[in-house]
Design a protein around this motif. Structure first.
Motif, PDB file in Angstrom:
ATOM      1  N   LYS A   1       0.889  -1.149   0.000  1.00 25.55           N
ATOM      2  CA  LYS A   1       0.000   0.000   0.000  1.00 25.55           C
ATOM      3  C   LYS A   1       0.931   1.203   0.000  1.00 25.55           C
ATOM      4  CE  LYS A   1      -2.136  -1.422   3.732  1.00 25.55           C
ATOM      5  NZ  LYS A   1      -2.889  -1.265   4.988  1.00 25.55           N
ATOM      6  N   SER A   2       0.934   1.925  -1.107  1.00 22.80           N
ATOM      7  CA  SER A   2       1.914   3.010  -1.193  1.00 22.80           C
ATOM      8  C   SER A   2       1.434   4.092  -2.144  1.00 22.80           C
ATOM      9  CB  SER A   2       3.250   2.471  -1.691  1.00 22.80           C
ATOM     10  OG  SER A   2       3.119   1.984  -3.008  1.00 22.80           O
ATOM     11  N   LEU A   3       2.023   5.251  -2.006  1.00 22.48           N
ATOM     12  CA  LEU A   3       1.731   6.355  -2.925  1.00 22.48           C
ATOM     13  C   LEU A   3       3.007   7.161  -3.135  1.00 22.48           C
ATOM     14  CD1 LEU A   3      -0.412   7.929  -4.568  1.00 22.48           C
ATOM     15  CD2 LEU A   3      -0.838   9.294  -2.514  1.00 22.48           C
ATOM     16  N   ILE A   4       3.331   7.371  -4.413  1.00 22.27           N
ATOM     17  CA  ILE A   4       4.487   8.191  -4.762  1.00 22.27           C
ATOM     18  C   ILE A   4       3.965   9.593  -5.059  1.00 22.27           C
ATOM     19  CG2 ILE A   4       6.382   8.530  -6.412  1.00 22.27           C
ATOM     20  CD1 ILE A   4       6.201   5.416  -6.917  1.00 22.27           C
ATOM     21  N   CYS A   5       4.331  10.535  -4.196  1.00 17.69           N
ATOM     22  CA  CYS A   5       3.880  11.917  -4.384  1.00 17.69           C
ATOM     23  C   CYS A   5       5.049  12.737  -4.909  1.00 17.69           C
ATOM     24  CB  CYS A   5       3.391  12.503  -3.055  1.00 17.69           C
ATOM     25  SG  CYS A   5       1.893  11.716  -2.464  1.00 17.69           S
ATOM     26  N   TYR A   6       5.028  13.024  -6.206  1.00 16.51           N
ATOM     27  CA  TYR A   6       6.107  13.787  -6.828  1.00 16.51           C
ATOM     28  C   TYR A   6       6.183  15.179  -6.194  1.00 16.51           C
ATOM     29  CZ  TYR A   6       8.331  16.694 -10.433  1.00 16.51           C
ATOM     30  OH  TYR A   6       9.121  17.586 -11.102  1.00 16.51           O
ATOM     31  N   ALA A   7       7.352  15.528  -5.693  1.00 17.10           N
ATOM     32  CA  ALA A   7       7.565  16.869  -5.109  1.00 17.10           C
ATOM     33  C   ALA A   7       7.734  17.844  -6.273  1.00 17.10           C
ATOM     34  CB  ALA A   7       8.797  16.871  -4.207  1.00 17.10           C
ATOM     35  N   MET A   8       6.641  18.491  -6.612  1.00 18.81           N
ATOM     36  CA  MET A   8       6.590  19.199  -7.894  1.00 18.81           C
ATOM     37  C   MET A   8       7.411  20.473  -7.939  1.00 18.81           C
ATOM     38  SD  MET A   8       2.678  20.615  -7.901  1.00 18.81           S
ATOM     39  CE  MET A   8       2.864  21.890  -9.144  1.00 18.81           C
ATOM     40  N   LYS A   9       7.947  20.909  -6.804  1.00 15.57           N
ATOM     41  CA  LYS A   9       8.791  22.096  -6.883  1.00 15.57           C
ATOM     42  C   LYS A   9      10.060  21.830  -7.691  1.00 15.57           C
ATOM     43  CE  LYS A   9      11.404  21.841  -2.468  1.00 15.57           C
ATOM     44  NZ  LYS A   9      11.098  20.498  -1.950  1.00 15.57           N
ATOM     45  N   ALA A  10      10.422  20.546  -7.848  1.00 12.97           N
ATOM     46  CA  ALA A  10      11.617  20.212  -8.632  1.00 12.97           C
ATOM     47  C   ALA A  10      11.459  20.638 -10.089  1.00 12.97           C
ATOM     48  CB  ALA A  10      11.901  18.717  -8.548  1.00 12.97           C
TER      49      ALA A  10
ATOM     50  N   ASP B   1      18.369  31.395 -15.784  1.00 11.78           N
ATOM     51  CA  ASP B   1      17.796  30.177 -16.368  1.00 11.78           C
ATOM     52  C   ASP B   1      18.104  28.963 -15.495  1.00 11.78           C
ATOM     53  OD1 ASP B   1      17.051  31.382 -18.996  1.00 11.78           O
ATOM     54  OD2 ASP B   1      19.222  31.674 -19.118  1.00 11.78           O
ATOM     55  N   LEU B   2      19.313  28.974 -14.953  1.00 12.58           N
ATOM     56  CA  LEU B   2      19.854  27.783 -14.288  1.00 12.58           C
ATOM     57  C   LEU B   2      20.588  28.249 -13.027  1.00 12.58           C
ATOM     58  CD1 LEU B   2      21.247  25.127 -16.668  1.00 12.58           C
ATOM     59  CD2 LEU B   2      22.095  25.226 -14.338  1.00 12.58           C
ATOM     60  N   PRO B   3      19.839  28.481 -11.959  1.00 14.68           N
ATOM     61  CA  PRO B   3      20.409  29.170 -10.795  1.00 14.68           C
ATOM     62  C   PRO B   3      21.236  28.302  -9.849  1.00 14.68           C
ATOM     63  CG  PRO B   3      17.996  29.313 -10.860  1.00 14.68           C
ATOM     64  CD  PRO B   3      18.408  28.262 -11.833  1.00 14.68           C
ATOM     65  N   ARG B   4      21.262  26.980 -10.052  1.00  9.29           N
ATOM     66  CA  ARG B   4      21.903  26.137  -9.035  1.00  9.29           C
ATOM     67  C   ARG B   4      23.384  26.426  -8.814  1.00  9.29           C
ATOM     68  NH1 ARG B   4      22.325  21.230  -9.356  1.00  9.29           N
ATOM     69  NH2 ARG B   4      21.970  20.792  -7.166  1.00  9.29           N
ATOM     70  N   PRO B   5      24.182  26.647  -9.863  1.00  8.15           N
ATOM     71  CA  PRO B   5      25.592  26.966  -9.596  1.00  8.15           C
ATOM     72  C   PRO B   5      25.734  28.243  -8.764  1.00  8.15           C
ATOM     73  CG  PRO B   5      25.318  26.248 -11.862  1.00  8.15           C
ATOM     74  CD  PRO B   5      23.936  26.428 -11.300  1.00  8.15           C
ATOM     75  N   ALA B   6      25.002  29.305  -9.130  1.00 11.47           N
ATOM     76  CA  ALA B   6      25.110  30.560  -8.386  1.00 11.47           C
ATOM     77  C   ALA B   6      24.596  30.392  -6.962  1.00 11.47           C
ATOM     78  CB  ALA B   6      24.317  31.655  -9.099  1.00 11.47           C
ATOM     79  N   LEU B   7      23.559  29.591  -6.802  1.00 11.13           N
ATOM     80  CA  LEU B   7      22.900  29.454  -5.499  1.00 11.13           C
ATOM     81  C   LEU B   7      23.653  28.528  -4.543  1.00 11.13           C
ATOM     82  CD1 LEU B   7      20.255  30.470  -4.229  1.00 11.13           C
ATOM     83  CD2 LEU B   7      19.107  28.485  -5.204  1.00 11.13           C
ATOM     84  N   TYR B   8      24.096  27.375  -5.040  1.00  8.19           N
ATOM     85  CA  TYR B   8      24.739  26.386  -4.153  1.00  8.19           C
ATOM     86  C   TYR B   8      26.125  25.977  -4.625  1.00  8.19           C
ATOM     87  CZ  TYR B   8      19.695  24.943  -4.016  1.00  8.19           C
ATOM     88  OH  TYR B   8      18.334  24.869  -3.984  1.00  8.19           O
ATOM     89  N   GLU B   9      26.700  26.713  -5.568  1.00  8.04           N
ATOM     90  CA  GLU B   9      27.936  26.273  -6.204  1.00  8.04           C
ATOM     91  C   GLU B   9      27.781  24.851  -6.737  1.00  8.04           C
ATOM     92  OE1 GLU B   9      31.401  27.058  -3.792  1.00  8.04           O
ATOM     93  OE2 GLU B   9      31.071  29.202  -4.062  1.00  8.04           O
ATOM     94  N   ALA B  10      26.615  24.554  -7.251  1.00  9.02           N
ATOM     95  CA  ALA B  10      26.316  23.206  -7.723  1.00  9.02           C
ATOM     96  C   ALA B  10      27.084  22.905  -9.007  1.00  9.02           C
ATOM     97  CB  ALA B  10      24.821  23.070  -7.986  1.00  9.02           C
ATOM     98  N   PHE B  11      27.400  21.645  -9.202  1.00  8.12           N
ATOM     99  CA  PHE B  11      28.129  21.211 -10.384  1.00  8.12           C
ATOM    100  C   PHE B  11      27.183  20.557 -11.383  1.00  8.12           C
ATOM    101  CE2 PHE B  11      30.448  18.466 -13.137  1.00  8.12           C
ATOM    102  CZ  PHE B  11      31.698  19.042 -13.298  1.00  8.12           C
TER     103      PHE B  11
ATOM    104  N   CYS C   1      15.919  23.744 -11.908  1.00  8.43           N
ATOM    105  CA  CYS C   1      16.518  24.704 -12.843  1.00  8.43           C
ATOM    106  C   CYS C   1      15.398  25.591 -13.351  1.00  8.43           C
ATOM    107  CB  CYS C   1      17.258  23.971 -13.959  1.00  8.43           C
ATOM    108  SG  CYS C   1      18.763  23.164 -13.353  1.00  8.43           S
ATOM    109  N   MET C   2      14.588  25.064 -14.304  1.00 10.86           N
ATOM    110  CA  MET C   2      13.486  25.885 -14.816  1.00 10.86           C
ATOM    111  C   MET C   2      12.567  26.334 -13.679  1.00 10.86           C
ATOM    112  SD  MET C   2      12.372  27.293 -17.525  1.00 10.86           S
ATOM    113  CE  MET C   2      10.863  27.968 -18.236  1.00 10.86           C
ATOM    114  N   SER C   3      12.335  25.463 -12.697  1.00 10.19           N
ATOM    115  CA  SER C   3      11.399  25.843 -11.626  1.00 10.19           C
ATOM    116  C   SER C   3      11.972  26.946 -10.735  1.00 10.19           C
ATOM    117  CB  SER C   3      10.999  24.627 -10.785  1.00 10.19           C
ATOM    118  OG  SER C   3      12.118  24.070 -10.127  1.00 10.19           O
ATOM    119  N   MET C   4      13.269  27.146 -10.771  1.00  9.95           N
ATOM    120  CA  MET C   4      13.892  28.219  -9.982  1.00  9.95           C
ATOM    121  C   MET C   4      14.284  29.403 -10.858  1.00  9.95           C
ATOM    122  SD  MET C   4      16.607  26.506  -7.410  1.00  9.95           S
ATOM    123  CE  MET C   4      16.142  26.053  -5.747  1.00  9.95           C
TER     124      MET C   4
END
Ligand SMILES: *Cc1c(COP(=O)(O)O)cnc(C)c1O
Length: 428
Positions: free
Chosen positions: A65-74, A325-335, A387-390
């Motif tokens: 019995k399960s439900l996958i709830c997509y975290a749509m902020k991604a 467009d793609l804020p992750r590097p600026a925001l978290y120094e993401a690679f 990316c697009m969502s941010m």
């Protein structure tokens, strides 16, 4: 170093994002063609990659019995939401905007989980009227307000309390959420009291418990540890006479950005469920809230090289995608890996790949070996999540277009923003 198919290892996003006949394709569609048709910057998603990522979770939870709830902020694109809703997913939402988006995409209200530390009364009312499956409550004050709103509306709010298991997800501090110093959830030691309070309020009906310890988690141990801590609480809360029907373990599973090796979702869940069974909770409904791991590796951001700017200390490769467009590097120094769409037979040089925005923080990648010229296309990989969502309109830049690929077909799922849209709500 050339990024040619023969000598390059599988790319993040492979096999759905791969080289074929010397050029980068998404499923069967050459990126070169999509860029010519739709312009750049452009987000391209593989439908099969999303469904394949979902299938790993579905295998892991099969027979439960399960439900996958997509975290749509991604990534809250309607096309992605519809794809996941049609595949049986529910949604984890954090605002009434996300509620309306999910409903617009065809989500079943009963499969929606309303998370977030700062829900307003208006958002609670909307969630109640829509009939969401559960409110994940994060503080005692929120319990009281939700109770009041439910009574005013003549409805009963199904609730779960987000507990903070105080485990270290071993990820970036900005995306770690299960430690004591975080703003999220109710402390482990206060959880029983919070449940007793919730059970006593007439506008609330306790249905579950939840936790979410962070994001881009690449190890199994923090999940197991959080599970143990949550199950300890379920035991305590049920001993106090409050039944817990569902247990929601949150999201957070990482993806491959640069050789990261998170456990596959099916293997992870096989082990977690074995532990759940061993502790005697195998009969409970299991909820999970994955975001990044469903869409992250399914997307790429295509950008065109504008200028090559050699420098004394650094060479810059200036492209038409930017931090807006793609804020992750600026925001978290993401690679994010950055690869040529059509690799050249030439010696690679190290560049900082940067956008045109007037900020030194506007970079997409640092010290990248590339053989490129102005006019070439580059693909920023693993760009399907956050990316697009941010994205924003900083520097009055219209947001990029988005394309969904399905086999050898592709379709525009979001048109490039028209710059006039940017001041539509303004007046002088
Ligand atoms: C962001 C978030 C998720 C999803 O996290 P991912 O790392 O994208 O899987 C799940 N649950 C809650 C409450 C969140 O805030």
């Amino acid at each position: 170093m050339n990024h040619l198919p023969s000598d390059s290892p599988a790319l993040p996003g492979g096999p759905f994002v791969a080289y074929s006949d010397g050029e980068l394709v998404v499923e069967q569609v050459p990126i070169r063609k999509l860029a010519a048709q739709h312009g750049t910057p452009l987000f391209v998603y593989s439908q099969a990659a999303v469904l394949s990522a979902l299938a790993a979770y579905q295998r892991g939870l099969a027979g439960r019995k399960s439900l996958i709830c997509y975290a749509m902020k991604a990534n809250s694109s309607l096309a992605i939401l519809k794809l996941l809703a049609d595949a049986g997913c529910g949604f984890d939402i954090v605002s009434s905007g996300e509620l309306e988006r999910a409903l617009a995409a065809g989500a079943e209200p009963a499969k929606i989980i309303f998370s977030g530390v700062g829900k307003t009364r208006q958002e609670m009312r909307q969630g109640l009227q829509a009939g969401v499956g559960c409110f994940n409550v994060e503080s005692l004050a929120e319990l009281d307000v939700l109770n009041a709103v439910a009574l005013e509306s003549g409805l009963v709010a199904p609730v779960s309390i987000r507990v903070n298991p105080n485990v270290d997800a071993k990820t970036h501090p900005y995306i770690s959420t299960g430690l004591k110093g975080n703003k999220f959830g109710i402390a482990h030691e206060d959880a029983l009291m919070a449940y007793q309070r919730a059970a006593a309020l007439p506008g609330l009906r306790v249905v579950g418990i939840d936790c979410h310890i962070g994001s881009q988690i690449t190890e199994e141990a923090p999940y197991l540890e959080a599970m143990e801590r949550v199950l300890d609480l379920v035991t305590t809360i049920e001993a106090a006479g409050i039944p817990i029907h569902h247990i929601d373990f949150g999201g957070g599973l990482g993806i491959n950005y640069n050789g990261d090796t998170p456990p596959p979702a099916d293997a992870l869940w096989a082990r977690l469920l074995a532990r759940l069974d061993a502790r005697g909770f195998g009969d409970r409904t299991v909820l999970i809230e994955p975001g990044r791991s469903l869409v992250g590796n399914a997307g790429v951001c295509i950008t065109e090289v504008q200028y090559i700017k050699p420098g004394e200390q650094k060479n810059f490769c200036i492209v038409d995608a930017a931090m807006n467009d793609l804020p992750r590097p600026a925001l978290y120094e993401a690679f994010h890996q950055i690869v040529p769409v059509q690799p050249r037979e030439a010696t690679a040089i190290e560049y900082d790949v940067v956008g045109p925005v007037c900020e030194s923080g506007d970079w997409l990648g640092r010290d990248r070996a590339l053989a490129v010229q102005a006019g070439d296309l580059l693909a920023v990989l693993s760009a399907g999540a956050y990316c697009m969502s941010m994205s924003s309109n900083y520097n009055s830049r219209p947001r990029a277009a988005e394309v969904m690929v399905d086999g050898e077909k592709s379709r525009l799922i979001r048109a490039r923003e028209d710059v006039r849209e940017l001041w539509r709500l303004e007046s002088v």
